[in-house]
Design a protein around this motif. Sequence first.
Motif, short mmCIF file in Angstrom:
data_model
loop_
_atom_site.label_atom_id
_atom_site.label_comp_id
_atom_site.label_asym_id
_atom_site.label_seq_id
_atom_site.Cartn_x
_atom_site.Cartn_y
_atom_site.Cartn_z
N VAL A 1 0.91 -1.44 -0.08
CA VAL A 1 0.16 -0.34 0.15
C VAL A 1 1.08 1.28 0.23
O VAL A 1 1.70 1.37 0.96
CB VAL A 1 -0.99 -0.01 1.69
N VAL A 2 0.85 2.29 -0.28
CA VAL A 2 0.63 3.73 -0.55
C VAL A 2 -0.63 4.63 -0.03
O VAL A 2 -1.25 4.84 -0.63
CB VAL A 2 1.40 4.35 -1.79
N ILE A 3 0.46 4.70 1.26
CA ILE A 3 0.19 5.42 2.25
C ILE A 3 0.48 7.22 2.65
O ILE A 3 1.83 7.09 2.70
CB ILE A 3 -0.95 4.96 3.06
N LYS A 4 -0.41 8.28 3.21
CA LYS A 4 -0.01 9.07 4.00
C LYS A 4 -0.61 9.04 5.26
O LYS A 4 -1.86 9.01 5.48
CB LYS A 4 -0.55 10.46 2.89
N ILE A 5 0.71 9.51 6.21
CA ILE A 5 0.42 9.26 7.43
C ILE A 5 -0.66 10.64 8.77
O ILE A 5 -0.29 12.05 7.81
CB ILE A 5 1.41 9.08 8.43
N LEU A 6 -1.75 10.16 9.00
CA LEU A 6 -2.76 11.89 9.66
C LEU A 6 -2.67 11.75 10.46
O LEU A 6 -2.90 13.11 11.24
CB LEU A 6 -4.01 11.51 9.11
N LYS A 7 -2.62 10.51 11.84
CA LYS A 7 -2.76 10.64 13.22
C LYS A 7 -2.47 9.90 13.45
O LYS A 7 -1.69 8.95 13.23
CB LYS A 7 -4.32 10.69 13.41
N ILE A 8 -0.81 10.53 14.80
CA ILE A 8 -0.62 9.04 16.39
C ILE A 8 -0.89 9.18 16.73
O ILE A 8 -1.44 10.35 17.54
CB ILE A 8 0.57 9.53 15.19
N LEU B 1 6.81 12.03 11.16
CA LEU B 1 5.81 11.69 10.29
C LEU B 1 5.04 11.98 10.41
O LEU B 1 4.38 11.20 8.59
CB LEU B 1 5.61 9.98 11.21
N LEU B 2 3.41 12.74 10.40
CA LEU B 2 2.71 13.64 10.14
C LEU B 2 3.00 13.71 8.56
O LEU B 2 3.54 14.42 8.47
CB LEU B 2 2.48 13.70 10.94
N GLU B 3 1.89 13.93 8.38
CA GLU B 3 1.62 14.23 6.79
C GLU B 3 2.92 13.72 4.68
O GLU B 3 2.77 14.09 4.29
CB GLU B 3 1.77 15.60 6.43
N LYS B 4 3.68 12.94 5.57
CA LYS B 4 4.88 12.06 5.01
C LYS B 4 4.19 11.02 4.32
O LYS B 4 3.06 10.08 4.91
CB LYS B 4 5.86 11.19 5.64
N SER B 5 4.33 9.81 2.94
CA SER B 5 3.95 9.30 2.96
C SER B 5 4.58 8.00 2.40
O SER B 5 6.56 8.21 2.28
CB SER B 5 3.36 9.60 1.28
N PHE B 6 4.14 6.44 2.53
CA PHE B 6 5.31 5.61 2.58
C PHE B 6 4.61 4.15 1.97
O PHE B 6 3.27 4.18 1.68
CB PHE B 6 5.30 4.67 3.75
N GLU B 7 5.61 3.19 1.07
CA GLU B 7 5.13 2.25 0.67
C GLU B 7 5.38 1.50 1.75
O GLU B 7 6.34 0.64 2.06
CB GLU B 7 5.65 2.23 -0.42
N TRP B 8 4.01 0.34 2.50
CA TRP B 8 4.57 -0.26 3.16
C TRP B 8 3.61 -2.26 2.82
O TRP B 8 2.53 -1.96 1.84
CB TRP B 8 3.63 -0.12 4.87
N ASN B 9 4.77 -3.11 3.26
CA ASN B 9 3.93 -3.82 3.18
C ASN B 9 3.19 -4.45 3.97
O ASN B 9 3.43 -4.46 5.91
CB ASN B 9 5.51 -5.20 3.09
N VAL B 10 1.90 -5.02 3.68
CA VAL B 10 1.08 -4.87 5.49
C VAL B 10 0.45 -5.77 5.81
O VAL B 10 -0.15 -7.30 4.31
CB VAL B 10 0.20 -3.93 5.54
N SER B 11 -0.46 -6.28 6.86
CA SER B 11 -1.11 -7.86 6.51
C SER B 11 -2.28 -7.22 7.81
O SER B 11 -1.98 -6.31 8.88
CB SER B 11 -0.36 -9.08 6.86
N PHE B 12 -3.01 -8.02 8.25
CA PHE B 12 -4.31 -8.08 9.38
C PHE B 12 -3.49 -8.33 10.56
O PHE B 12 -2.74 -9.14 10.44
CB PHE B 12 -5.19 -8.94 9.01
#
Length: 562
Positions: free
Chosen positions: A295-302, A391-402
């Motif tokens: 997934v490619v996402i942007k961090i909103l809240k921590i 990290l807020l507002e930064k975008s990343f590509e992550w490998n994720v799972s449930f």
Amino acid sequence: MGDILIPSLMVGDCSHSLCVRASRLWEFLDPQDDSRLLHTDLVLLDEEGNSIHAQIYPPLCQQFSALLDEGAVYNLKYFLVRKANRFYKPVENCNMISFTKWTTVEVVLQIPPAFPVCTYNLTPIEQLQARVDYKEYFTDVVGVVSVISHVSSLRTRGRQAEVMKRTVTISNARDTGPTVDVVLWGERATTFPAEQIHRDSRSSPQIIVFVGTLVRSYADNVSLSGGSSCKWYINAPLPEVNALRASAETNHNPVIWDQGKAAAESTVIAVPEYKKLKDIKYLHPFENKKKEWLVVIKILKIDRSWWYNACKKCLRTTKPHGDTYKCTNNSCDSIGSPTPRYKISLTAEDDTDTAEFIFFGRMAQRLIKKNVDTLISTNPPGFIPREITDLLEKSFEWNVSFTESTIIYGSVSFQVNAINAEMDGGNMLPTTPSSQPSSTILSQVGHGSGVAQNRGAAFIREPSLTPESHKVSSSAKCNIQTTPHQGDNLLQGTEIITSPPNVQAPSGAAYSVLDGSTNKAHKSVVGKRSRTSPSKKVAKKLFRDEDTGDDDVAGSADVDAE
């Protein structure tokens, strides 16, 4: 020989000469990028069998790699002595050595016959269950080889490339005692002399001491994981090996090639696909428990809480218990001082939806690029460190799972298995992982049957040495005497000793004698720090105030090994 012995070392800089054997030497590579060297590690032994862990960090790794050979003896000077790592300590020593650009390495040619070669601390196979996911020290075992698989390849969680794997099954007595699988990874799998062991097993039991392993549990089956720190001593002339040989020879069978296991291990997990959050957030977690997505996402809240007091044994949450702490895991119930561990929960979005993501331990350290102890010590309680808020507002590509908590509690969240890239205006930037603690063996008590651990330091008598040229770096940063040495006759991790250990070795051959000694903060509630969004002029809420679930649930799936 040297001016001092290992027990005399004190924290600080050391200008004295220390004569040691490089008993073990290995490189610790980035688990997600095998081309990236994080540090070089050594287990050093002095002439009395005392041991200490040493590390070399880039850029010094390349300079010293030409100067150091596993098994050789050196005089070291001008190094640093510091407190030992918290986890994966190779030997029981409260201190360790760090090489500097001023460190000098001088090869020793006249080696005393009784200079120790290896150190180990054996845990009986039947006691391995108690050491599952134990991280303070590595685990050493001895066993008779019964089954070997061929090398297979598979893709493990969080890796984008295939990794080599081989399984070696050992027991503490042929056909009668408990068995355990030693799973060798990467270069350890390919260099293991399986064919020779299989061939030699036709005439005699093949007994191996494995050192530097981690105890893991998969589907309630205990196994040992052998990465870069794992070494082996085959048919070594050691008391524990001799005793095991005597019990195994009465009912000896040749080693079996396990074709079925190799075929099963060759099954490669499907390569993760790029997905939008809306496409994975509403999937059934039971039916997609083991699936991974990119997934490619942007961090909103921590979340306000970013670390917790973890059990040193199982990494679950601990709670105050008198003047100490007790693990909340009913199957552990460990009591003692906890260790601080990252747990960062955050909300992120793509152009289709938002979702909750959780980082634990080492993966969080990769994201923040600083260890948790540093942030706790440099930030007052009640604030989230700047390294995290950045990290807020930064975008990343992550490998994720449930996460496991998705199934248990019903609140959907994703565990981050790998940080593939940080995005800069839509372009990928390579991530820079932080260094990690390394590893080797244990060293505690015990000798003979019925004791939890057997500790030993092996000594050899060496034949006269025939000097041969030794490659020397011309770098001014690492000084070394240009004298030749020979180390090929030493008992090393991949050497096979074919002569029976109970037969006296002829003059000029190597043999060993065992050293017979035996025996051997309260969780912070982090407050809110006001901060304007770096890329938005409109103020927005950055941190969630509510607590999230149990610290333990997703953490049980976080694997810190290589």
